[in-house]
Design an enzyme around this catalytic site. Sequence first.
Site: not given
Length: 557
Positions: A63, A74, A119, A136
């Site tokens: 990912y 990330d 989140y 993502f």
Amino acid sequence: MDQLHFEDLGPEDFYPPEDGGVVFNVGEETNVTPDGGLKKKVLKKGASEGGRPEQGDKVVVHYTGTLLDGTKFDSSRDRDDPFSFDLGTGSVIKGWDQGVCTMEKGEVCVLTCAPEYAYGARGSPPTIPANATLQFEVELLHWISTKDLLGDGGVIKEIEQEGFALGSGYEHEHPKEKDEVLVKYTLYCGDEEMVSSSDEGVEFTVKSGHLIPAFGVAVPKMKKGEIAMLDIAPQYGFGEAGNQEKNIPANAKLRARIHLLDWKPVKVIEDSIVIKHLSLSDGYQKPNEGAKVKVTFNAKLEDGTVFEEKSNFEFVTDDGQVIPGLDRVVMELKKGEKVLATIPPEHAFGSEGGLEGKVPPNATVTYEIDLIEFENAKESYEMDAKEMMEAALTFKEKGNAYFKQGNYKVAMQKYGKAVKYLEFDQKYTEEEKRAAKKVKMACWNNEAQCGLKTKAYDGAKKSCNKVLAMDSQNIKALYRRAQSYIATKDYIEASTDLKNALLVDPNCKEAKVEMKRLLKLQAEYNNKQKKLYANMFGKMSKMDTKDKEENKEAPSA
């Protein structure tokens, strides 16, 4: 991979949605959830013949996560390290649990997750801001079905009745190797019932297993109350030998119906205190250091002799009012929980025993403890400046008390705790900051002295370094760091520290004595080095002389 974890939600929030026959076409963004909070856009179609992963399957993905403005926060691809997680168990954000279950093997898609599927209002500082919508790009590499427990076809599991979590505050849904499980089972060979447990079930630890290897494989993947059917290959049953006593032939394939009736979590703290839960409570809050607690307990020796019983007994944690092991165990409990704790002598009554001879020397003791209620002490962020200073001084005095007892390890913990109350001084006036600085330096100097006592010389140096960073002329820190350097035979550094200490205070007796000791040690070290090199050169000279003599005696060619 920490970014995807979201601890405020429970597994019940993450069950994959029914997709209702939704078709995900390549290049089209489609709602995964009715509220539109989770959208999916397929970039590359997967292998449809392989189906889709199901709840509980271990999925493996690559990912890349970005904010809507394209900022990357990330990526498993950047690390060249695929990420795996158990689907539908709440171990990742909600958007992942509900999005990945719609994918096929080899598929690449973009999941767009609104804040409530990521989140939320909290975000994940410092990389993900509050109320952020995230994207993502996910590639589903492969997954391991919960049905094939080992991936080799040896134990195939079908769930007849779903289980449930032990409680909202317990960190594991499945038994771990030290846990005690209560299992009811029936074992079949063909259609014939061969072996069964009693209706009450049989108790064993996960690590030790029971009867056949397949049970040791299946039980750690079950939840409390779960009922499952197992198809078992011979190597996970009775193998080539079979079992004559139970009329099971060699190389027999077996079936088992197994019911996990209950399990008792077992954990080890302080490397040697074993805690077995007899009852669990929901929630997360536990007593902190300085909490007022009320407990009921009975305590036994290894032979079963009861040496102490208390009902509605009140004490303050981390205050030396009870044995250290009881203190530590109580701080692991939630209100209403009951445990059986086995405490070795170093955390109980030690080499001398106690309670007027009721507990012999070096005794391992067992406490059955019920935490009735507790009131936590204020945390540092809840305190004003005065309260923080009072708390720091209290822990410093506790450290001093443990130091005088020779318990240097615990003393260091108390000094460290004292410093924590003074780390963030935004609430302090300039005068209070100066007072806090003195307390911190005193605690670090005391930590260094503990390090010297326990021969933890590197730790002692680090504590002295902290003091000297604040006050480069602090004699205690210079002196104790010099002692540490001497212990590690770093004589030059030790000499520098002692000279600096004597510059600050030429009359410092301790530094003068230590300098004399250092000069003696240096002289002894230098003499040893001289002898070593003298011997070395002597041997080399003899070898050279011998070679010359041999060359003289050798005939000319």
